[in-house]
Design a protein around this motif. Sequence first.
Motif, short mmCIF file in Angstrom:
data_model
loop_
_atom_site.label_atom_id
_atom_site.label_comp_id
_atom_site.label_asym_id
_atom_site.label_seq_id
_atom_site.Cartn_x
_atom_site.Cartn_y
_atom_site.Cartn_z
N CYS A 25 -6.28 -1.23 -1.96
CA CYS A 25 -5.73 -0.26 -2.92
C CYS A 25 -6.08 -0.70 -4.34
N HIS A 26 -6.55 0.25 -5.17
CA HIS A 26 -6.90 -0.07 -6.55
C HIS A 26 -5.69 -0.48 -7.38
N LEU A 27 -4.50 -0.10 -6.93
CA LEU A 27 -3.29 -0.47 -7.68
C LEU A 27 -3.14 -1.98 -7.78
N CYS B 32 -10.95 6.57 -2.06
CA CYS B 32 -9.88 6.15 -1.16
C CYS B 32 -9.51 7.34 -0.29
N HIS C 49 0.84 -1.21 0.00
CA HIS C 49 0.00 0.00 0.00
C HIS C 49 0.88 1.26 0.00
N PRO C 50 0.56 2.26 -0.84
CA PRO C 50 1.39 3.47 -0.89
C PRO C 50 1.55 4.15 0.47
N CYS D 237 -9.72 6.41 -7.89
CA CYS D 237 -9.41 6.50 -6.45
C CYS D 237 -10.21 7.62 -5.78
N TYR E 296 0.29 7.81 -6.39
CA TYR E 296 -0.19 6.96 -7.48
C TYR E 296 -1.67 7.18 -7.78
N CYS E 297 -2.25 8.23 -7.23
CA CYS E 297 -3.70 8.42 -7.32
C CYS E 297 -4.21 8.39 -8.78
N MET E 298 -5.25 7.58 -9.00
CA MET E 298 -5.87 7.48 -10.33
C MET E 298 -7.28 8.07 -10.23
N PHE F 134 -7.02 8.00 1.29
CA PHE F 134 -5.61 8.39 1.18
C PHE F 134 -5.34 9.16 -0.13
N HIS F 135 -6.35 9.28 -1.00
CA HIS F 135 -6.06 9.77 -2.37
C HIS F 135 -5.46 11.18 -2.42
N PRO G 124 -11.52 1.61 -2.16
CA PRO G 124 -10.93 0.27 -2.33
C PRO G 124 -11.23 -0.59 -1.10
N CYS H 253 -1.72 10.59 -2.09
CA CYS H 253 -1.12 9.42 -2.74
C CYS H 253 -0.44 9.80 -4.06
FE1 SF4 Z 1 -3.37 5.52 -3.84
FE2 SF4 Z 1 -5.52 4.89 -5.27
FE3 SF4 Z 1 -4.28 3.03 -3.87
FE4 SF4 Z 1 -5.67 4.92 -2.64
S1 SF4 Z 1 -6.49 3.35 -4.01
S2 SF4 Z 1 -3.68 4.19 -2.08
S3 SF4 Z 1 -5.27 6.68 -3.94
S4 SF4 Z 1 -3.47 4.17 -5.61
#
Ligand code: SF4
Length: 345
Positions: free
Chosen positions: A330-332, A296, A258-259, A309, A304-306, A298-299, A314, A302
Amino acid sequence: MKTEQQKEILLEVNNLKTWFPVKKGVFRSTVGHVKALDGVSFTVYKGETLGLVGESGCGKSTLGKTLLRLVKSQQGSVLYHDEAESVDLLKLDEKSMGAYRKKMQIVFQDPYSSLNPAFTIFTSLKDPLNRFGIHGKAAQRKLIGDLLEAVNMRPEYMDRYPHEFSGGQRQRIGIARALSVDPQLVICDEAVSALDVSIRAQVLNLLLELKEKRNLTYIFITHDLSVVEYISDRIAVMYLGKIVELAPTQGLYDHTMHPYTQALFSAIPLADLDAKKQRIVLEGDVPSPVNPPSGCSFHPRCRYCMDRCRTEEPLLQPYEIEGNLHYVACHLMDTKSYQKVKRGE
Ligand code: SF4
């Protein structure tokens, strides 16, 4: 990989929510809620130490207190598996809960404030004994003497007052008090955080020794990542009232998924001064638990935010990662090749 079914479950927490009302105005009307726990689910196995980490305010201490019903939860269940039956602690009346309070004890961070300065150690320790039906001064003195010996203190110390002891000794007394009713589960809430490094190591080793001798299960709450690595069998990482990652300790340190966990772990100082590690600096502050971000939580921080997110939360899902059962929210994970594990496998 050892499956979940092969381990004996002690505690099963499902979708636990603990919200505190925010009141304003002359009439103290509720204008919102601090979502200290917002849908927490996990399992504690018999005999393990489950570490619980996260920044301050992430809800880890509230989680410990909610499990013991020291604070009230709004939703969810806490199933205590006891021999053949399992009981939802959140549904018990106060009288029935008493029997489970004996099985679940807590050790707090500040041993000084948890011992009454006006009482001798004997008086402080006999209180839980009285409450749980162990009466008679001679029997209580013998038991308390044995407990003090178990935490490497002299039995005669029971006639002294808290101010006569150092911080480490007071924490040993706090541990003795938790053990006095022979619990199965001990929740250590920042139990060594206030101690000097050398004393901290002694108390950690004592906790490990007692766990072996008394078949204890621990939930170990801390913000100190080196301590949690030393003592835990598995670690759960919390962010803004939710668990975002949970895995066996070595699996988590070797394959941090997780990021947020990656950023948290990147701040651990390395013992090797020549070794280099890239520190991941999180932008911004922890958002308010009164109004957590959509999708999310945490977005906003983050790297890596998409797009998804920001809108789609997630879920904490189990994966098999290098032979370990590893939970990640996490969606990643959808972009990686790890195999999702069906519940119960
Ligand atoms: Fe980052 Fe998206 Fe994973 Fe949340 S779901 S930790 S925003 S990549």
